[in-house]
Scaffold this motif. Sequence first.
Motif, PDB file in Angstrom:
ATOM      1  N   LYS A   1       0.838  -1.183  -0.020  1.00  0.00           N
ATOM      2  CA  LYS A   1       0.205  -0.154   0.078  1.00  0.00           C
ATOM      3  C   LYS A   1       0.962   1.117  -0.049  1.00  0.00           C
ATOM      4  O   LYS A   1       1.809   1.146   0.878  1.00  0.00           O
ATOM      5  CB  LYS A   1      -0.948   0.159   1.274  1.00  0.00           C
ATOM      6  CG  LYS A   1      -1.877  -1.125   1.378  1.00  0.00           C
ATOM      7  CD  LYS A   1      -2.766  -0.940   2.431  1.00  0.00           C
ATOM      8  CE  LYS A   1      -3.864  -2.107   2.470  1.00  0.00           C
ATOM      9  NZ  LYS A   1      -4.565  -1.823   3.653  1.00  0.00           N
ATOM     10  N   ALA A   2       0.609   2.072  -0.899  1.00  0.00           N
ATOM     11  CA  ALA A   2       1.588   3.467  -1.070  1.00  0.00           C
ATOM     12  C   ALA A   2       1.031   4.309   0.045  1.00  0.00           C
ATOM     13  O   ALA A   2       0.211   4.473   0.610  1.00  0.00           O
ATOM     14  CB  ALA A   2       1.219   4.020  -2.456  1.00  0.00           C
ATOM     15  N   ALA A   3       2.258   4.873   0.639  1.00  0.00           N
ATOM     16  CA  ALA A   3       2.398   5.756   1.545  1.00  0.00           C
ATOM     17  C   ALA A   3       1.555   7.055   1.034  1.00  0.00           C
ATOM     18  O   ALA A   3       1.827   7.390  -0.134  1.00  0.00           O
ATOM     19  CB  ALA A   3       3.720   6.122   2.332  1.00  0.00           C
ATOM     20  N   GLN A   4       0.989   7.931   1.803  1.00  0.00           N
ATOM     21  CA  GLN A   4       0.520   9.282   1.094  1.00  0.00           C
ATOM     22  C   GLN A   4       1.360  10.431   1.946  1.00  0.00           C
ATOM     23  O   GLN A   4       1.409  10.454   3.119  1.00  0.00           O
ATOM     24  CB  GLN A   4      -0.876   9.350   1.912  1.00  0.00           C
ATOM     25  CG  GLN A   4      -1.821   8.193   1.116  1.00  0.00           C
ATOM     26  CD  GLN A   4      -1.986   8.263  -0.312  1.00  0.00           C
ATOM     27  OE1 GLN A   4      -1.989   9.073  -1.005  1.00  0.00           O
ATOM     28  NE2 GLN A   4      -1.851   7.144  -1.073  1.00  0.00           N
ATOM     29  N   ALA A   5       1.658  11.267   1.117  1.00  0.00           N
ATOM     30  CA  ALA A   5       2.449  12.522   1.531  1.00  0.00           C
ATOM     31  C   ALA A   5       1.032  13.655   2.173  1.00  0.00           C
ATOM     32  O   ALA A   5       0.010  13.611   1.647  1.00  0.00           O
ATOM     33  CB  ALA A   5       2.846  13.348   0.393  1.00  0.00           C
ATOM     34  N   VAL A   6       1.307  13.929   3.466  1.00  0.00           N
ATOM     35  CA  VAL A   6       0.141  14.647   4.133  1.00  0.00           C
ATOM     36  C   VAL A   6       0.643  16.064   4.293  1.00  0.00           C
ATOM     37  O   VAL A   6       1.832  16.323   4.566  1.00  0.00           O
ATOM     38  CB  VAL A   6      -0.286  14.105   5.365  1.00  0.00           C
ATOM     39  CG1 VAL A   6      -1.275  12.701   4.741  1.00  0.00           C
ATOM     40  CG2 VAL A   6       0.474  13.447   6.246  1.00  0.00           C
ATOM     41  N   ASP A   7      -0.175  16.992   4.404  1.00  0.00           N
ATOM     42  CA  ASP A   7       0.041  18.169   5.092  1.00  0.00           C
ATOM     43  C   ASP A   7      -0.729  18.558   6.290  1.00  0.00           C
ATOM     44  O   ASP A   7      -1.934  18.135   6.496  1.00  0.00           O
ATOM     45  CB  ASP A   7      -0.216  19.601   4.105  1.00  0.00           C
ATOM     46  CG  ASP A   7       0.514  19.377   2.756  1.00  0.00           C
ATOM     47  OD1 ASP A   7       1.669  18.902   2.747  1.00  0.00           O
ATOM     48  OD2 ASP A   7       0.142  19.759   1.883  1.00  0.00           O
TER      49      ASP A   7
ATOM     50  N   LEU B 176      -0.666   5.039  10.724  1.00  0.00           N
ATOM     51  CA  LEU B 176       0.405   5.907  11.127  1.00  0.00           C
ATOM     52  C   LEU B 176       0.259   7.308  10.579  1.00  0.00           C
ATOM     53  O   LEU B 176       0.263   7.534   9.244  1.00  0.00           O
ATOM     54  CB  LEU B 176       1.735   5.076  10.655  1.00  0.00           C
ATOM     55  CG  LEU B 176       1.994   3.735  11.088  1.00  0.00           C
ATOM     56  CD1 LEU B 176       1.545   2.764  10.224  1.00  0.00           C
ATOM     57  CD2 LEU B 176       3.382   3.606  11.386  1.00  0.00           C
ATOM     58  N   SER B 177       0.266   8.215  11.769  1.00  0.00           N
ATOM     59  CA  SER B 177       0.113   9.538  11.295  1.00  0.00           C
ATOM     60  C   SER B 177       1.234  10.470  11.870  1.00  0.00           C
ATOM     61  O   SER B 177       2.019   9.942  12.830  1.00  0.00           O
ATOM     62  CB  SER B 177      -1.027  10.211  11.962  1.00  0.00           C
ATOM     63  OG  SER B 177      -2.178   9.545  11.698  1.00  0.00           O
TER      64      SER B 177
ATOM     65  N   ASN C 239      -3.672  20.612  15.392  1.00  0.00           N
ATOM     66  CA  ASN C 239      -4.873  19.580  15.761  1.00  0.00           C
ATOM     67  C   ASN C 239      -4.772  18.247  15.780  1.00  0.00           C
ATOM     68  O   ASN C 239      -5.039  17.583  14.651  1.00  0.00           O
ATOM     69  CB  ASN C 239      -5.886  20.021  14.832  1.00  0.00           C
ATOM     70  CG  ASN C 239      -6.436  21.741  14.827  1.00  0.00           C
ATOM     71  OD1 ASN C 239      -6.924  22.239  16.112  1.00  0.00           O
ATOM     72  ND2 ASN C 239      -6.392  22.170  13.869  1.00  0.00           N
ATOM     73  N   PRO C 240      -4.146  17.552  16.774  1.00  0.00           N
ATOM     74  CA  PRO C 240      -3.727  16.125  16.592  1.00  0.00           C
ATOM     75  C   PRO C 240      -5.269  15.179  16.763  1.00  0.00           C
ATOM     76  O   PRO C 240      -6.096  15.604  17.239  1.00  0.00           O
ATOM     77  CB  PRO C 240      -2.882  15.907  17.795  1.00  0.00           C
ATOM     78  CG  PRO C 240      -3.544  16.976  18.800  1.00  0.00           C
ATOM     79  CD  PRO C 240      -3.776  18.354  18.094  1.00  0.00           C
ATOM     80  N   PRO C 241      -4.851  14.200  15.905  1.00  0.00           N
ATOM     81  CA  PRO C 241      -3.803  13.518  15.142  1.00  0.00           C
ATOM     82  C   PRO C 241      -3.780  14.365  13.813  1.00  0.00           C
ATOM     83  O   PRO C 241      -4.830  14.781  13.339  1.00  0.00           O
ATOM     84  CB  PRO C 241      -3.922  12.263  15.377  1.00  0.00           C
ATOM     85  CG  PRO C 241      -5.453  12.003  15.005  1.00  0.00           C
ATOM     86  CD  PRO C 241      -6.067  13.053  15.922  1.00  0.00           C
ATOM     87  N   ALA C 242      -2.386  14.385  13.231  1.00  0.00           N
ATOM     88  CA  ALA C 242      -2.360  14.741  12.092  1.00  0.00           C
ATOM     89  C   ALA C 242      -2.941  13.534  10.997  1.00  0.00           C
ATOM     90  O   ALA C 242      -3.430  12.488  11.481  1.00  0.00           O
ATOM     91  CB  ALA C 242      -0.883  14.716  11.566  1.00  0.00           C
TER      92      ALA C 242
END
Length: 445
Positions: A39-45, A158-159, A181-184
């Motif tokens: 499963k590909a990881a996702q880039a997040v902001d 996982l965040s 504002n956790p969690p990311a």
Amino acid sequence: MASLPSTPRRRRWAALLGVSALVATGGGFLAPSAAAQVKAAQAVDFPTHCVPPPISGIPPIDGTTSAEITVDNTTPRVGDTVTVTYTVTKPAAGNPVDLALPADIMTPTGKVTLGGAQPGSITVAGPRKNPPVPGKAPFPAFSMTGTFTVTAPGSITLSPGDYNIHTSYIMELDTPCTVTNPPAPVSQTIVATEQPGANERSVQLGTASGKPGDTVTVTGAKFTPLADITVAGRAGGAETADRTTVKADATGTFTAQLTVADKATTGVVAYEGTAWSDDKGAGPAAYTVVDDTPVPANSQKLTTAVAAGTLSMTQAGDSVRLTSVDFGKGGAATGDLHAVTVKDFRGGPAGWSLTGKVTDFTGPGGRIDAGRLSWTPACTTKAGSPSTCAAGSAGVVGTAGATLASTPNGAVTGGEFTAGAKVSLDVPAFTAPGAYSGVLTLTLT
């Protein structure tokens, strides 16, 4: 994969081989990545609140962090250890002073938040490594790693969590950044499964010895109900000519009568189906053939034994440097894995399989897509070996694993073999300059 019944149910050998490559970028170099993830990881902001050191006189910074979480195994089993990499591609903070910061004075630490089936957090840390940072310029990208042990089956998220940038130049300073504002947002999801159940099958003999041609009563328990069972004699790791078949009853038990005529038989095994399976077999139960054949007059009877050995592997080195590619052009970074020698001295019916899997290559510029590393395996067999090894198929290696070489099951297997591969990494044209590295793990079963 079959294995000797007299050894533990499963043996595993792992070798770690660091693999790196160069990307020509002025004076810099790049070591790339290789691992097709399930499963590909996702880039997040996510919004971040950073507090510069008080000495800087700068007020807190409310900005946006860009990050990504990757793992070395997206489908672990309960009890497995998973390595986690937290890469901050765009920190919310920067150099808080006008003074330029030299290279290799930044040490990042942080947390990764777990959710789903296994809530909690992981501590991660990165090396003291960075390019020079001009005064008041943004901090460069960095990566941090840590591990956790899977304790529950199911989907685990996982965040990115809080992180801190410590600088060691003239004075020790910290710039802590917390998730507003956790969690990311979730960057990576893995799916954990339970460990397979233990093989509880058992076999017992009505007597432990007999003359050639005698019949021994064999009983078995905890087999699959109504399964076809093969009962056979063993001489070390190889089956003898003594064999019969029977069907288990509705409770998974059976009783069979086995005629033991082969003087080489030293034990009796039972297994489901027509070929030995380490997961669906039991035994050997020791049995001695009492050879009372008279020795002719003026003769002496000589007896010897051949002891079974082990399955093992060694490698000629643990670091591979791939060829360089140019920034702006990209292309294939190529090289050769160090030779791996496999010695199969078990003398039984089981073949072996040598597989490899890789982690992402990470570095200060982020990472190169994991599925870009491929290999072309090769394998040679030492003359006189009972088995002949076959090279795995050319293609992507991946975290799911690919076969480097193998030998099939047979009546008698074994020998010495040398395996290797040519590897090629397709580096994107505008991969950021810098040093990247990853690990290739080889496993022999």
